[in-house]
Design an enzyme around this catalytic site. Structure first.
Site, PDB file in Angstrom:
ATOM      1  N   HIS A  62      -5.293  -9.471   2.667  1.00  0.00           N
ATOM      2  CA  HIS A  62      -4.045  -9.076   1.602  1.00  0.00           C
ATOM      3  C   HIS A  62      -3.225 -10.189   1.659  1.00  0.00           C
ATOM      4  CE1 HIS A  62      -5.356  -4.724   1.189  1.00  0.00           C
ATOM      5  NE2 HIS A  62      -5.817  -4.691   2.561  1.00  0.00           N
ATOM      6  N   ARG A  64      -0.582 -10.495  -0.519  1.00  0.00           N
ATOM      7  CA  ARG A  64       0.358  -9.892  -0.910  1.00  0.00           C
ATOM      8  C   ARG A  64       1.081 -10.445  -2.327  1.00  0.00           C
ATOM      9  NH1 ARG A  64      -0.347  -5.560   1.590  1.00  0.00           N
ATOM     10  NH2 ARG A  64       0.247  -5.466   3.744  1.00  0.00           N
ATOM     11  N   ASN A  94      -4.307  -4.947  -4.281  1.00  0.00           N
ATOM     12  CA  ASN A  94      -3.025  -3.922  -4.446  1.00  0.00           C
ATOM     13  C   ASN A  94      -1.719  -4.786  -4.362  1.00  0.00           C
ATOM     14  OD1 ASN A  94      -3.960  -4.656  -1.684  1.00  0.00           O
ATOM     15  ND2 ASN A  94      -2.758  -2.552  -0.752  1.00  0.00           N
ATOM     16  N   ASP A 152      -8.687  -0.868  -2.570  1.00  0.00           N
ATOM     17  CA  ASP A 152      -8.380  -0.989  -1.328  1.00  0.00           C
ATOM     18  C   ASP A 152      -7.059  -0.575  -1.090  1.00  0.00           C
ATOM     19  OD1 ASP A 152      -9.199  -1.336   1.520  1.00  0.00           O
ATOM     20  OD2 ASP A 152      -7.655  -2.685   1.534  1.00  0.00           O
ATOM     21  N   HIS A 179     -12.526   1.652   0.043  1.00  0.00           N
ATOM     22  CA  HIS A 179     -11.791   2.204   1.331  1.00  0.00           C
ATOM     23  C   HIS A 179     -12.118   3.561   1.522  1.00  0.00           C
ATOM     24  CE1 HIS A 179      -7.659   2.349   3.054  1.00  0.00           C
ATOM     25  NE2 HIS A 179      -7.780   3.492   3.166  1.00  0.00           N
ATOM     26  N   HIS A 232     -13.827  -1.614   6.278  1.00  0.00           N
ATOM     27  CA  HIS A 232     -13.253  -1.171   7.852  1.00  0.00           C
ATOM     28  C   HIS A 232     -13.569   0.008   8.561  1.00  0.00           C
ATOM     29  CE1 HIS A 232     -10.614   0.887   4.984  1.00  0.00           C
ATOM     30  NE2 HIS A 232      -9.800  -0.070   4.659  1.00  0.00           N
ATOM     31  N   ASP A 305      -8.865  -7.582   7.472  1.00  0.00           N
ATOM     32  CA  ASP A 305      -8.026  -6.681   6.735  1.00  0.00           C
ATOM     33  C   ASP A 305      -6.581  -7.260   7.151  1.00  0.00           C
ATOM     34  OD1 ASP A 305      -6.730  -4.411   5.284  1.00  0.00           O
ATOM     35  OD2 ASP A 305      -7.369  -3.041   6.919  1.00  0.00           O
ATOM     36  N   PHE A 323       1.436   0.837   7.141  1.00  0.00           N
ATOM     37  CA  PHE A 323       0.215   0.449   8.217  1.00  0.00           C
ATOM     38  C   PHE A 323      -0.047  -0.944   7.668  1.00  0.00           C
ATOM     39  CE2 PHE A 323      -0.251   4.966   6.587  1.00  0.00           C
ATOM     40  CZ  PHE A 323      -0.786   5.640   7.850  1.00  0.00           C
ATOM     41  N   GLY A 324      -0.528  -1.414   8.948  1.00  0.00           N
ATOM     42  CA  GLY A 324      -1.328  -2.926   8.694  1.00  0.00           C
ATOM     43  C   GLY A 324      -0.817  -3.831   9.909  1.00  0.00           C
TER      44      GLY A 324
END
Length: 427
Positions: A62, A64, A94, A152, A179, A232, A305, A323-324
């Site tokens: 990701h 962003r 996303n 995802d 996902h 994942h 991820d 999350f993350g």
């Protein structure tokens, strides 16, 4: 002139070379591999005593951008990637706006070229706006540069829509990455449902939220004779389902993240929000099952991820934190420490998991191996050097890592992308 790597012990997925060789890279390609290549004015990289691998490939990050440049940008994410040994990354859709149209795809590709550090491949959204209501124009997105599609961050819950997506992907010969998580079963869970969640007083996310989606996707792939890639994976039961599907010839591939084979849900009892990930850290038996699945080929590849978040986002209560965790700069070292050093995998297997298999899965036919004619994407590593993860050491814009303070083996000494030196270790 080109770039010449001297004294390289080459590690491909099929073998480790038994003696040093030189590798000449010209115009972004590997043009010659031989015992001794004249220097002839080339830029020289001396790999004596190091292992030389095909550039690492991460098909699940990701970045962003666009939309959350306070967390990460294509430039800062690329810097983290090459520091971690990655020469190619695929970024999830996303973002804001979502990667569901050619304009956003073209922006990301253009920005990655401006930065000029690693190859960045956008992943298109399966559904418009990731709303699970209408398919995106997959043909347009493929033409713009998408090699794969995913929603995802969440599953495509609408099974009929997911079936249609897989049918279109089959026609277009692109990959669907799912996902696997049913939010109706997750129901707001923030960590793995089990003994630790009960003891900690945190709402649990039951494993069946993952496995029912894994089972559904496998069945649809079987029915359509189509490919599906499961993101994942974190559970013993998921591995069992995938292993059984592969034994029946179903076209399923799967990935796992270093945090899912390095940490158990016990880490969440610290209430460190860097341990809040999606899917959650699991029980010890699941961690051991993921390691076994990596070793026996049930899990095809390792991904990060990489999910950066600001300090302000994460410095809240566990329930309210996003999350993350970030992973591009620790993935290789965790793999070396947790899998290679303890004999679960060997070096060629690591290359398969982190380069050759990802390239094969998404169709990057000129990557994933050090061979004449292939792209000159190369990662030079020292598997024995030990280092300590520090907050200050991260070049990612965000610092949300549960591994800060941990000692790991494995350092990236040099990263070469498209025949250009893009990272060199300062030490």
């Amino acid at each position: 002139m080109g770039l010449l790597i001297k004294n390289a012990i080459i590690v491909n997925a099929d073998k480790i070379a038994d003696k040093p060789q030189d590798i000449l890279c010209v115009d972004g390609k590997i043009t010659q591999i031989a015992a001794k290549i004249p220097e002839a004015g080339h830029e020289i990289v001396d790999a004596t005593g190091k292992k030389v691998l095909p550039g690492l490939i991460d098909i699940h990050v990701h970045l962003r951008q666009p939309g959350r440049e306070d967390k990460e940008t294509i430039e800062t994410g690329s810097r983290a990637a090459v520091k971690g040994g990655f020469t190619s990354v695929m970024c999830m859709p996303n973002t804001t706006p979502v990667i569901d149209n050619a304009m956003v795809v073209e922006f990301i590709i253009r920005e990655a070229k401006r930065v000029g550090l690693c190859n960045v491949y956008p992943i298109g959204a399966i559904t418009k706006g990731q709303t699970d209501e209408e398919l995106s124009d997959m043909s347009e997105l493929k033409a713009a540069g998408c090699l794969a599609f995913s929603d995802d961050g969440k599953s495509v819950l609408n099974s009929r829509l997911f079936r249609l997506a897989m049918e279109y992907a089959k026609m277009l010969d692109v990959l669907i990455i799912e996902h696997c998580q049913d939010p109706l079963l997750t129901a707001g869970g923030v960590m793995n449902e089990g003994e630790v969640s009960t003891r900690s007083g945190l709402k649990g996310d039951p494993g069946i939220a993952e496995t029912v989606t894994v089972a559904r996707d496998i069945e649809i792939a079987h029915y359509l004779n189509a490919r599906v890639h499961l993101a994942h994976m974190s559970l013993k039961r998921s591995c069992e389902l995938i292993r059984a599907a592969k034994s029946q010839g179903i076209k399923v591939t799967a990935e796992a993240c270093p945090h899912h084979f390095s940490l158990t849900d016990e880490a969440c009892s610290s209430f460190d929000t860097s341990t809040k990930v999606n899917p959650p850290l699991r029980a010890k038996e699941d961690v051991e099952a993921i390691k076994k699945a990596i070793a026996d080929g049930t899990i095809d590849c390792i991904v990060t991820d990489h999910a950066p978040h600001t300090k302000e986002d994460k410095e809240v209560g566990f329930d309210g934190a996003p999350f993350g965790l970030i992973g591009l700069e620790t993935s290789l070292a965790l793999t070396i420490t947790e899998l290679l050093k303890v004999g679960i995998i060997n070096l060629p297997k690591m290359v398969e998991l982190m380069s050759s298999a990802p390239a094969r899965i998404v169709g990057l036919t000129q990557k994933g191996a050090i061979k004449t004619g292939y792209d000159a994407d190369i990662t030079i590593i020292d598997t024995d050097k030990e280092w300590t993860v520090t907050r200050e050491g991260f070049v990612s814009k965000s610092k949300n890592s549960p591994f800060i303070g941990r000692k790991l083996f494995g350092v990236v000494e040099h990263t070469i992308c498209n025949g250009k030196s893009v990272y060199q270790s300062p030490s």
